[in-house]
Scaffold this motif. Structure first.
Motif, PDB file in Angstrom:
ATOM      1  N   ARG A   1      41.295  36.641  46.622  1.00  0.00           N
ATOM      2  CA  ARG A   1      42.401  37.485  46.150  1.00  0.00           C
ATOM      3  C   ARG A   1      43.743  36.898  46.619  1.00  0.00           C
ATOM      4  NH1 ARG A   1      38.383  41.488  47.050  1.00  0.00           N
ATOM      5  NH2 ARG A   1      38.880  41.704  49.268  1.00  0.00           N
ATOM      6  N   GLU A   2      43.773  36.372  47.848  1.00  0.00           N
ATOM      7  CA  GLU A   2      45.021  35.773  48.352  1.00  0.00           C
ATOM      8  C   GLU A   2      45.370  34.509  47.570  1.00  0.00           C
ATOM      9  OE1 GLU A   2      44.081  37.499  52.796  1.00  0.00           O
ATOM     10  OE2 GLU A   2      44.324  35.335  52.554  1.00  0.00           O
TER      11      GLU A   2
ATOM     12  N   ALA B   1      51.041  35.313  41.431  1.00  0.00           N
ATOM     13  CA  ALA B   1      51.958  36.433  41.695  1.00  0.00           C
ATOM     14  C   ALA B   1      52.983  36.052  42.755  1.00  0.00           C
ATOM     15  CB  ALA B   1      51.155  37.659  42.131  1.00  0.00           C
ATOM     16  N   GLY B   2      53.313  34.771  42.823  1.00  0.00           N
ATOM     17  CA  GLY B   2      54.356  34.337  43.753  1.00  0.00           C
ATOM     18  C   GLY B   2      54.115  34.750  45.180  1.00  0.00           C
ATOM     19  N   ALA B   3      52.836  34.767  45.581  1.00  0.00           N
ATOM     20  CA  ALA B   3      52.440  35.104  46.961  1.00  0.00           C
ATOM     21  C   ALA B   3      52.893  36.510  47.353  1.00  0.00           C
ATOM     22  CB  ALA B   3      52.987  34.068  47.956  1.00  0.00           C
ATOM     23  N   SER B   4      53.088  37.369  46.342  1.00  0.00           N
ATOM     24  CA  SER B   4      53.565  38.730  46.628  1.00  0.00           C
ATOM     25  C   SER B   4      52.554  39.775  46.167  1.00  0.00           C
ATOM     26  CB  SER B   4      54.895  38.964  45.883  1.00  0.00           C
ATOM     27  OG  SER B   4      55.015  40.331  45.475  1.00  0.00           O
TER      28      SER B   4
ATOM     29  N   PHE C   1      51.446  41.202  42.453  1.00  0.00           N
ATOM     30  CA  PHE C   1      50.000  41.316  42.143  1.00  0.00           C
ATOM     31  C   PHE C   1      49.727  42.713  41.592  1.00  0.00           C
ATOM     32  CE2 PHE C   1      45.785  39.448  43.064  1.00  0.00           C
ATOM     33  CZ  PHE C   1      44.955  40.544  43.070  1.00  0.00           C
ATOM     34  N   SER C   2      50.263  43.718  42.288  1.00  0.00           N
ATOM     35  CA  SER C   2      50.069  45.110  41.849  1.00  0.00           C
ATOM     36  C   SER C   2      50.734  45.352  40.495  1.00  0.00           C
ATOM     37  CB  SER C   2      50.645  46.071  42.887  1.00  0.00           C
ATOM     38  OG  SER C   2      49.908  45.982  44.084  1.00  0.00           O
ATOM     39  N   ALA C   3      51.911  44.772  40.314  1.00  0.00           N
ATOM     40  CA  ALA C   3      52.632  44.956  39.028  1.00  0.00           C
ATOM     41  C   ALA C   3      51.808  44.367  37.885  1.00  0.00           C
ATOM     42  CB  ALA C   3      53.996  44.285  39.101  1.00  0.00           C
ATOM     43  N   ALA C   4      51.162  43.220  38.146  1.00  0.00           N
ATOM     44  CA  ALA C   4      50.325  42.600  37.101  1.00  0.00           C
ATOM     45  C   ALA C   4      49.191  43.544  36.715  1.00  0.00           C
ATOM     46  CB  ALA C   4      49.765  41.274  37.610  1.00  0.00           C
ATOM     47  N   LEU C   5      48.618  44.232  37.687  1.00  0.00           N
ATOM     48  CA  LEU C   5      47.536  45.180  37.383  1.00  0.00           C
ATOM     49  C   LEU C   5      48.082  46.385  36.603  1.00  0.00           C
ATOM     50  CD1 LEU C   5      45.508  45.102  40.741  1.00  0.00           C
ATOM     51  CD2 LEU C   5      44.903  44.014  38.551  1.00  0.00           C
ATOM     52  N   ARG C   6      49.295  46.825  36.979  1.00  0.00           N
ATOM     53  CA  ARG C   6      49.882  47.964  36.262  1.00  0.00           C
ATOM     54  C   ARG C   6      50.211  47.592  34.818  1.00  0.00           C
ATOM     55  NH1 ARG C   6      52.740  48.835  41.228  1.00  0.00           N
ATOM     56  NH2 ARG C   6      54.517  47.644  40.424  1.00  0.00           N
ATOM     57  N   ASP C   7      50.594  46.310  34.599  1.00  0.00           N
ATOM     58  CA  ASP C   7      51.102  45.884  33.290  1.00  0.00           C
ATOM     59  C   ASP C   7      50.047  45.279  32.376  1.00  0.00           C
ATOM     60  OD1 ASP C   7      53.460  46.694  34.354  1.00  0.00           O
ATOM     61  OD2 ASP C   7      54.218  44.666  34.795  1.00  0.00           O
ATOM     62  N   THR C   8      48.786  45.313  32.780  1.00  0.00           N
ATOM     63  CA  THR C   8      47.712  44.788  31.911  1.00  0.00           C
ATOM     64  C   THR C   8      46.721  45.917  31.640  1.00  0.00           C
ATOM     65  OG1 THR C   8      46.721  43.964  33.980  1.00  0.00           O
ATOM     66  CG2 THR C   8      47.838  42.344  32.573  1.00  0.00           C
ATOM     67  N   PRO C   9      46.094  45.920  30.469  1.00  0.00           N
ATOM     68  CA  PRO C   9      45.272  47.070  30.058  1.00  0.00           C
ATOM     69  C   PRO C   9      43.869  47.039  30.649  1.00  0.00           C
ATOM     70  CG  PRO C   9      45.287  45.462  28.307  1.00  0.00           C
ATOM     71  CD  PRO C   9      46.196  44.922  29.381  1.00  0.00           C
TER      72      PRO C   9
ATOM     73  N   GLU D   1      45.195  36.658  34.557  1.00  0.00           N
ATOM     74  CA  GLU D   1      44.279  36.090  35.587  1.00  0.00           C
ATOM     75  C   GLU D   1      44.115  37.079  36.752  1.00  0.00           C
ATOM     76  OE1 GLU D   1      43.849  31.728  37.065  1.00  0.00           O
ATOM     77  OE2 GLU D   1      42.344  32.892  35.958  1.00  0.00           O
ATOM     78  N   VAL D   2      45.202  37.740  37.140  1.00  0.00           N
ATOM     79  CA  VAL D   2      45.131  38.713  38.238  1.00  0.00           C
ATOM     80  C   VAL D   2      44.133  39.807  37.886  1.00  0.00           C
ATOM     81  CG1 VAL D   2      46.391  40.549  39.440  1.00  0.00           C
ATOM     82  CG2 VAL D   2      47.420  38.265  39.196  1.00  0.00           C
ATOM     83  N   ARG D   3      44.270  40.353  36.676  1.00  0.00           N
ATOM     84  CA  ARG D   3      43.335  41.425  36.293  1.00  0.00           C
ATOM     85  C   ARG D   3      41.919  40.889  36.093  1.00  0.00           C
ATOM     86  NH1 ARG D   3      42.506  46.665  34.607  1.00  0.00           N
ATOM     87  NH2 ARG D   3      44.634  47.263  35.174  1.00  0.00           N
ATOM     88  N   ALA D   4      41.798  39.678  35.560  1.00  0.00           N
ATOM     89  CA  ALA D   4      40.452  39.102  35.367  1.00  0.00           C
ATOM     90  C   ALA D   4      39.740  38.946  36.710  1.00  0.00           C
ATOM     91  CB  ALA D   4      40.546  37.759  34.653  1.00  0.00           C
ATOM     92  N   LEU D   5      40.505  38.565  37.742  1.00  0.00           N
ATOM     93  CA  LEU D   5      39.905  38.437  39.088  1.00  0.00           C
ATOM     94  C   LEU D   5      39.423  39.793  39.581  1.00  0.00           C
ATOM     95  CD1 LEU D   5      39.366  37.103  41.910  1.00  0.00           C
ATOM     96  CD2 LEU D   5      41.677  37.903  42.497  1.00  0.00           C
ATOM     97  N   VAL D   6      40.297  40.784  39.573  1.00  0.00           N
ATOM     98  CA  VAL D   6      39.955  42.072  40.183  1.00  0.00           C
ATOM     99  C   VAL D   6      38.866  42.782  39.395  1.00  0.00           C
ATOM    100  CG1 VAL D   6      40.873  44.302  40.950  1.00  0.00           C
ATOM    101  CG2 VAL D   6      42.258  42.233  41.193  1.00  0.00           C
ATOM    102  N   GLU D   7      38.990  42.769  38.048  1.00  0.00           N
ATOM    103  CA  GLU D   7      37.923  43.396  37.243  1.00  0.00           C
ATOM    104  C   GLU D   7      36.607  42.648  37.433  1.00  0.00           C
ATOM    105  OE1 GLU D   7      39.269  43.571  33.162  1.00  0.00           O
ATOM    106  OE2 GLU D   7      40.129  45.570  33.441  1.00  0.00           O
ATOM    107  N   GLY D   8      36.688  41.298  37.466  1.00  0.00           N
ATOM    108  CA  GLY D   8      35.469  40.516  37.627  1.00  0.00           C
ATOM    109  C   GLY D   8      34.791  40.815  38.956  1.00  0.00           C
TER     110      GLY D   8
END
Ligand SMILES: O=C(CO)[C@@H](O)[C@H](O)CF
Length: 536
Positions: free
Chosen positions: A343-344, A351-354, A358-366, A407-414
Motif C-alpha cells: 500500500r505504501e 498518490a505523491g506519497a500522500s 490516496f484517500s481522495a483517489a478512493l473517493r473519486d473512483t467508483p 491503480e489505487v482502487r485496483a490495489l485496495v479492491e484487489g
C-alpha cells in the motif's frame, strides 16, 4: 490524587516487524501511555528496510536480534523520560511477530540471570545469540524443509491435522531445520530456541520463557489438540529439539516475577508479574475482544483475517492456532504477505506519497473500478503462493499500467477481494450480523475501511487504538493475575470500550462485489498458473 499516583498499571509490548510498541493501561482499562521505537529510522545502524533484511536470493528474510534488544533499551528510556512510574506496574505481557526464531548461545541463561543494572541490555547481551540474523515470517527460503516435514508427517493434510497448518516456509520448525542444515556450528552452539514472543518475555523474566500454546501453534511442531510438541514433527525437524524449546504453556500463564535487572534499573516493583507473551495476531484477537461471529481484518505489514472458532477444521490453506484467551478453543487465520508495504509503494507511486491523495483517489473512483482489477504481489505471496503485479481491463485483457487513481482502487479492491475470497473458501461465512473488526495501521484510514465494508458487504468497526496487539497484551497481563482464580478473560475485560462503527456498505456493494468476486477467483487462478513455482 494519591490513589491515582499508586493505582496499578499493566503494560503490553508488541515486538512487530517494523517497530517495538508499548501500551500502559490502568486498572479501569484506560490507556494512559503509548510509545514506540521505529527500527529503520531510530536504529539506522542496523540498516533494515521495513524492519528486515531481504537477502540477495530474494527468498531469505531476517532481522538482527540485537536490534530488538536495543529497541527495548530505547523504549524503556523513552517511557522513563515521559515520567512513567514503573513501580505501579502490577503485570506485563506482550506479543511478537509470529514464526520468527531466536537462537540463544550456550551460557546465555547465566547472563540473563545476572544482568548488571548499570549497563543496557544491548551491551549485556552482545555475545548471547548464536544466530545474529533471526529468520522472520517474511522468509520463504525453506521449501525443501517443508517438503521433508510433510513427507515425514504423512502428507500436507496430515500435517495440517496435527499442527493446524500444512508446512509453510515461514513456520518456525522449517526455519529451525534450515538453520541446522545450513549453519550447523551456529545451531550446535544454541542452548535454547525462542519465538520472538518468548524471546521478549525472556528479557523481562531474566530467564528462558516458555513458548505459549497460541504462538507455538505457528511452528508446524505443536499438536494443537494435545498441546504438546508432536514427536513426529520434532524428530523430522531436529533430534531432541524439545530440549531446546522447553515445554509449551497456556497463554494466560504467569511465568514469574520481573527480573531484578528491571527493578534496580527502572524501578519496577519486585512483585510485578510477567505473563506469557504470544503472537501478534493472537494478541490482536485479545485486544479486539473478538467474539464468535466476528471477523477480524488486521491491516499491518502483513494483512491477516482471523476469527474465533471452537473446533479446529485444518485445511491446506490458512492456519488454526490454539486460542490465546481460552486455551481449550481455537482461532483460524489467513495471512497475506503483501500488506502495508505494498500500500505504501502504490501511495508513493500513484498518490505523491500522500495518504490524503490516496484517500481522495478512493473517493473519486467508483465501486468496481469500471471493471479494472489488479493483483499486487510485490514479493512471493503466502495466500495464494503467487508473485508479480498483474492488471486486467473489464474484458480480462492484461494491462501494463493503469492511471494513478484507478491503480489505487485496483490495489485496495484487489487486496480485499482476495481476503474475502480465501476467507469464504475456508468456510468463514459472512452472513447478516457479521461484524468486521479492523485493526492495524491502515485501519485509521476511513476511505480504506469504506472499501473493506463494500467488498465484504458488512459493517466495519474499529477499536480506538489501531494497535490491538499491545492492547491485547495489556489485557492479558491483567487477566494473567486473575486467571489463577478461574476468572475468564472476557469477564476481566468486559468494561473495555466497545468497538466503534466506522463504515457501512454502499447499497450497490453486494451486487457489484458479488459479481466481481467470481471474476477475481477466475483471474487469480490464471495468475497462479502463470506464476506457480515449479515444485508446487
Ligand atoms: O505470519 C504471520 C501470521 O501467520 C504474520 O501476520 C506475522 O505474525 C506478522 F508479524
Amino acid at each position: 490524587m494519591a490513589a491515582a499516583v499508586h493505582s496499578p498499571l499493566y503494560l503490553g509490548f508488541d515486538f512487530s516487524t517494523q517497530q517495538l510498541k508499548v501500551v500502559a493501561m490502568d486498572g479501569n482499562l484506560n490507556v494512559v501511555h503509548q510509545n514506540n521505537v521505529q527500527f529503520d529510522s531510530e536504529l539506522p545502524e542496523f540498516r533494515t528496510q521495513g524492519g528486515v533484511h531481504l537477502h540477495a536470493d530474494r527468498l531469505t528474510v531476517s532481522s538482527p536480534v540485537l536490534m530488538w534488544v536495543k529497541a527495548l533499551d530505547l523504549l524503556l528510556d523513552k517511557m522513563k523520560r515521559a515520567g512513567l512510574d514503573f513501580s505501579r506496574v502490577r503485570a506485563l505481557s506482550g506479543s511478537g511477530q509470529q514464526h520468527g526464531s531466536v537462537y540463544w548461545r550456550r551460557g546465555a541463561s547465566e547472563t540473563l540471570k545476572q544482568l548488571d543494572p548499570d549497563q543496557n541490555l544491548y551491551q549485556l547481551l552482545q555475545g548471547s545469540f548464536s544466530v545474529s540474523d533471526s529468520p522472520v515470517w517474511m522468509d520463504s527460503s525453506s521449501r525443501q524443509q517443508c517438503q521433508d516435514l510433510q513427507a515425514a508427517a504423512g502428507g500436507a493434510l496430515r500435517l495440517a491435522e496435527i499442527t493446524g497448518s500444512r508446512a509453510y516456509e515461514r513456520f518456525t520448525g522449517n526455519q529451525i531445520a534450515k538453520v541446522r542444515q545450513t549453519r550447523p556450528e551456529d545451531y550446535q552452539d544454541a542452548e535454547r530456541i525462542s519465538l520472538v514472543s518468548s524471546f521478549a518475555a525472556s528479557l523481562f523474566l531474566g530467564d528462558y520463557a516458555a513458548i505459549d500454546y497460541s504462538d507455538g501453534s505457528g511452528m508446524n511442531l505443536l499438536d494443537i489438540r494435545t498441546r504438546n510438541w508432536s514427536e513426529i514433527c520434532l524428530e523430522a525437524t531436529s533430534p531432541h529439539l524439545d530440549r531446546l524449546l522447553g515445554a509449551p504453556v497456556p497463554s494466560e500463564s504467569v511465568l514469574g516475577p520481573v527480573s531484578s535487572y528491571f527493578v534496580r534499573r527502572y524501578g519496577f516493583c519486585e512483585s510485578c508479574r510477567v505473563v506469557a507473551f504470544t503472537g501478534d495476531n493472537p494478541a490482536s484477537l485479545a485486544g479486539m475482544r473478538l467474539q464468535r461471529g466476528d471477523i477480524a481484518v488486521s491491516l499491518g505489514t502483513s494483512d491477516t483475517v482471523f476469527l474465533w472458532i471452537q473446533q479446529p477444521r485444518p485445511a491446506l490453506e490458512g492456519h488454526i492456532f490454539c486460542n490465546p484467551v481460552d486455551w481449550k478453543q481455537y482461532m483460524a487465520l489467513l495471512c497475506f504477505k503483501n500488506g502495508s508495504l505494498t500500500r505504501e509503494r502504490i501511495r508513493n507511486e500513484c498518490a505523491g506519497a500522500s495518504w490524503e491523495n490516496f484517500s481522495a483517489a478512493l473517493r473519486d473512483t467508483p465501486l468496481g473500478n469500471n471493471g479494472n482489477m489488479g493483483f499486487y504481489f510485490d514479493s512471493m505471496e503466502i495466500t495464494p503462493p503467487a508473485v508479480g503485479v498483474h492488471r486486467f481491463d473489464p474484458d480480462d485483457n492484461e494491462l501494463s499500467s493503469l492511471s494513478p487513481q484507478v491503480e489505487v482502487r485496483a490495489l485496495v479492491e484487489g487486496q480485499f477481494l482476495s481476503r474475502r475470497l480465501h476467507a469464504e473458501r475456508l468456510g468463514y461465512s459472512i452472513i447478516p450480523g457479521t461484524r468486521v473488526l479492523a485493526t492495524g495501521g491502515a485501519s485509521s484510514n476511513k476511505e480504506i475501511l469504506q472499501v473493506l465494508s463494500d467488498v465484504f458487504n458488512a459493517p466495519v468497526y474499529t477499536i480506538d487504538l489501531s494497535n490491538s496487539a499491545c492492547l491485547g497484551s495489556a489485557y492479558r497481563a491483567l487477566h494473567g493475575l486473575a486467571a489463577e482464580s478461574g476468572v475468564s478473560f472476557c469477564d476481566v475485560v468486559k468494561k473495555a470500550p466497545d468497538p466503534q462503527l466506522v463504515a457501512t456498505p454502499h447499497p450497490t456493494a453486494q451486487e457489484v462485489y458479488g459479481r466481481m468476486l467470481k471474476r477475481y477467483a477466475r483471474l487469480e487462478e490464471r495468475v497462479l498458473q502463470e506464476t506457480r513455482p515449479r515444485s508446487m
